[in-house]
Design a protein around this motif. Structure first.
Motif, mmCIF file in Angstrom:
data_model
loop_
_atom_site.group_PDB
_atom_site.id
_atom_site.type_symbol
_atom_site.label_atom_id
_atom_site.label_comp_id
_atom_site.label_asym_id
_atom_site.label_seq_id
_atom_site.Cartn_x
_atom_site.Cartn_y
_atom_site.Cartn_z
ATOM 1 N N ASN A 139 30.231 40.683 53.482
ATOM 2 C CA ASN A 139 29.220 41.241 53.107
ATOM 3 C C ASN A 139 27.716 40.210 53.302
ATOM 4 O OD1 ASN A 139 30.542 43.596 53.110
ATOM 5 N ND2 ASN A 139 30.696 43.987 50.648
ATOM 6 N N MET A 140 28.238 38.961 53.157
ATOM 7 C CA MET A 140 27.021 38.118 53.078
ATOM 8 C C MET A 140 26.542 37.778 54.451
ATOM 9 S SD MET A 140 28.516 35.765 49.927
ATOM 10 C CE MET A 140 27.369 34.472 50.212
ATOM 11 N N GLY A 141 27.186 38.387 55.361
ATOM 12 C CA GLY A 141 26.810 38.057 56.791
ATOM 13 C C GLY A 141 27.880 37.518 57.639
ATOM 14 N N LEU A 142 28.886 37.228 57.282
ATOM 15 C CA LEU A 142 29.995 36.670 58.053
ATOM 16 C C LEU A 142 30.717 37.718 59.007
ATOM 17 C CD1 LEU A 142 31.035 33.772 58.341
ATOM 18 C CD2 LEU A 142 33.033 34.251 57.152
ATOM 19 N N PRO A 143 30.876 37.697 60.411
ATOM 20 C CA PRO A 143 31.375 38.723 60.962
ATOM 21 C C PRO A 143 32.895 38.799 60.936
ATOM 22 C CG PRO A 143 30.791 36.918 62.377
ATOM 23 C CD PRO A 143 30.330 36.613 61.167
ATOM 24 N N VAL A 144 33.595 39.251 59.774
ATOM 25 C CA VAL A 144 35.066 39.668 59.581
ATOM 26 C C VAL A 144 35.429 41.063 59.844
ATOM 27 C CG1 VAL A 144 36.647 39.460 57.632
ATOM 28 C CG2 VAL A 144 34.997 37.969 57.446
ATOM 29 N N SER A 145 36.029 40.961 60.927
ATOM 30 C CA SER A 145 36.488 42.228 61.571
ATOM 31 C C SER A 145 37.940 42.946 61.036
ATOM 32 C CB SER A 145 36.721 42.177 62.954
ATOM 33 O OG SER A 145 37.737 41.296 63.238
ATOM 34 N N GLN A 146 38.576 42.042 60.249
ATOM 35 C CA GLN A 146 39.709 42.661 59.743
ATOM 36 C C GLN A 146 39.932 41.701 58.450
ATOM 37 O OE1 GLN A 146 43.396 42.479 61.920
ATOM 38 N NE2 GLN A 146 44.435 43.924 60.557
ATOM 39 N N LEU A 147 40.451 42.352 57.159
ATOM 40 C CA LEU A 147 41.066 41.554 55.942
ATOM 41 C C LEU A 147 42.557 42.245 55.971
ATOM 42 C CD1 LEU A 147 38.119 41.367 53.759
ATOM 43 C CD2 LEU A 147 39.431 39.311 54.891
#
Ligand SMILES: *Cc1c(COP(=O)(O)O)cnc(C)c1O
Length: 469
Positions: free
Chosen positions: A268-276
């Motif tokens: 949510n701070m801008g890192l492109p995380v596509s899956q957790l």
């Protein structure tokens, strides 16, 4: 930065007060009122920074107004300077586009050092400024206690009391706590189980008369500063693997939902995380929510991955708060119904929203051992049981082979020899150099009855560097 409660009824606080607060007065958890957001260019410009400098950039917005830049920089340099690996959180490749982020090079060999080394220093800094001393009380089944004691041992303004269940933690775990001998360090072995210890901590927060006015501080995983410190290594991993130009996936061995919640915040701070991926052991309340929208308390099952043996995930409330449009009243209601009936589901669209990002898997002890053996045969890498659960879940739940998959390596295998032996891959590795003489060191610990009054009397007798409060 201001912080608000997930239940909407407690006053907003600044960072300094949140650091000292623990639970909000309405029973909720503190979260930032507005999350900082970084641009892709800004994140990209951090590539190659040493860990403590990256940490400064990621965490600075959370502490502004409470801690001066120069002080914060110095604290971070000291904090991450005690880690035994120059990269602090190195990545090790297991397989094609599959990596373990090694978070176990801190003093107690588990990822909790990332947060607790910082927390101790932040507390001491803030308390010196306020000319105040505090007492910390905590309960541990192993990892948290040693990390908290290591983090606070050099604090001038903190006395720390850690309770563990007598004869029910491993010898390595016990010695990691009891061989730290400062006048402000107090190990208590309770003649009871972990829940008894935790209950006494809770009761002490509810009625603090025995502390004679000294403030009581919490170091359990609901403390906001711990979550904040864990956000950094998600950025660190992504920057090593082509981020933020490329997206990235994480699989996280999960208990109280603190570590993986930090990954959600990084996104949510801008890192492109596509899956957790939420990787749990048999204690699978989070897997049951993610796979079937049922958040229902089960029985506690002891496993080979004891740091994830929980019935309820305390930090999950922070995700629920966002899923409900940050409506504190709705969360207060959900948590009340959970307390009464032992369970709830959320509305379909909220659950679907969570599932866009999160997947989950529950892994039992047999599968954990299988995975330790599998990875050892593949590449000679010896995993601890918690990390092995993360690897198993990563392999079963992965959405894209093109996206780098990073498994959080939450502990060093030497801490959990039983699982390593059961996996049939030979002896656990030797203790690292800074702990090589652990079994020869002097221990200090007080055994107390499982009785609140006895424990509180002990705290008030010793709460001022070993002297009475
Ligand atoms: C604490 C711990 C976990 C679980 O982390 P949460 O933040 O509680 O989800 C996983 N692995 C190890 C080794 C731990 O010590």
């Amino acid at each position: 930065m201001r912080y608000i409660s997930t239940r909407g009824q407690a006053p907003a606080l600044n960072f300094e007060d949140v650091l000292l607060a623990g639970l909000a007065s309405d029973g909720g958890l503190y979260v930032p009122e507005n999350l900082p957001r970084f641009t892709q260019e800004e994140i990209a410009s951090w590539a190659g920074l040493p860990y403590h400098e990256l940490a400064f950039r990621v965490m600075r917005p959370f502490v502004t107004g409470s801690i001066a830049d120069a002080d914060f920089k110095k604290i971070l340099e000291e904090t991450y300077g005690v880690f035994a690996h120059n990269a602090v959180a190195p990545l090790r490749q297991l397989n094609g586009n599959e990596w373990v982020l090694e978070l176990f090079h801190g003093p107690t060999l588990a990822f909790k050092d990332f947060a607790l080394q910082l927390l101790g220093r932040l507390l001491d800094h803030v308390l010196a400024k306020r000319n105040e001393r505090v007492v910390i009380m905590g309960a541990t089944s192993g990892d948290t206690g040693s990390a908290a004691i290591e983090g606070c041992k050099a604090c001038d303004n903190v006395d720390i009391f850690i309770m563990h269940p007598h004869n029910r933690v491993s010898e390595v775990q016990r010695r990691q706590m009891t061989t730290i001998l400062g006048a402000n360090i107090h190990n208590i072995a309770i003649e009871g189980n972990f829940d008894d210890c935790q209950e006494m901590v809770k009761d002490s927060f509810a009625d603090q008369g025995f502390l004679k006015g000294t403030r009581l501080v919490a170091v359990n995983s609901i403390n906001w500063a711990r979550i904040m410190a864990q956000i950094v290594y998600y950025f660190h991993a992504a920057l090593q693997l082509g981020g933020p130009a490329r997206s990235i996936a994480f699989s996280v061995p999960t208990g109280n939902f603190g570590d993986i919640f930090a990954g959600y915040l990084a996104r949510n701070m801008g890192l492109p995380v596509s899956q957790l991926i939420v990787a749990t052991n048999r204690n699978d309340i989070l897997h049951r929510f993610m796979s079937g929208n049922q958040y229902v308390k089960g029985d506690l099952h002891p496993t080979l991955s004891p740091s994830m043996d929980i019935m309820v995930s305390s930090n999950f409330e922070r995700l629920l708060f966002d899923l409900h449009g940050r409506n504190g009243a709705a969360i207060a209601e959900l948590m009340a119904s959970f307390k009464q009936g032992g369970g709830f589901s959320v509305e379909d669209d909220r659950w679907t929203e969570a599932r866009k990002l999160f997947d989950s898997l529950a892994v039992d002890d047999a599968q954990t051992c299988e995975t330790i053996a599998e990875v050892y045969q593949e590449c000679g890498e010896l995993l601890d049981p918690h990390t092995a659960i993360g690897v198993r879940a990563a392999r079963e739940c992965r959405r894209s082979l093109a996206v780098p998959m990073v498994i959080l390596g939450t502990a060093h295998p030497v801490k959990f020899p039983e699982a390593v032996e059961k996996a049939g891959v030979g002896q656990a590795p030797a203790l690292p150099p800074h702990l090589a003489d652990l079994f020869q060191r002097e221990e200090r610990c007080t055994v107390l009855a499982n009785d609140l009054k006895t424990v509180q009397a002990f705290v008030s007798q010793h709460g001022n560097r070993g002297k009475p409060l």
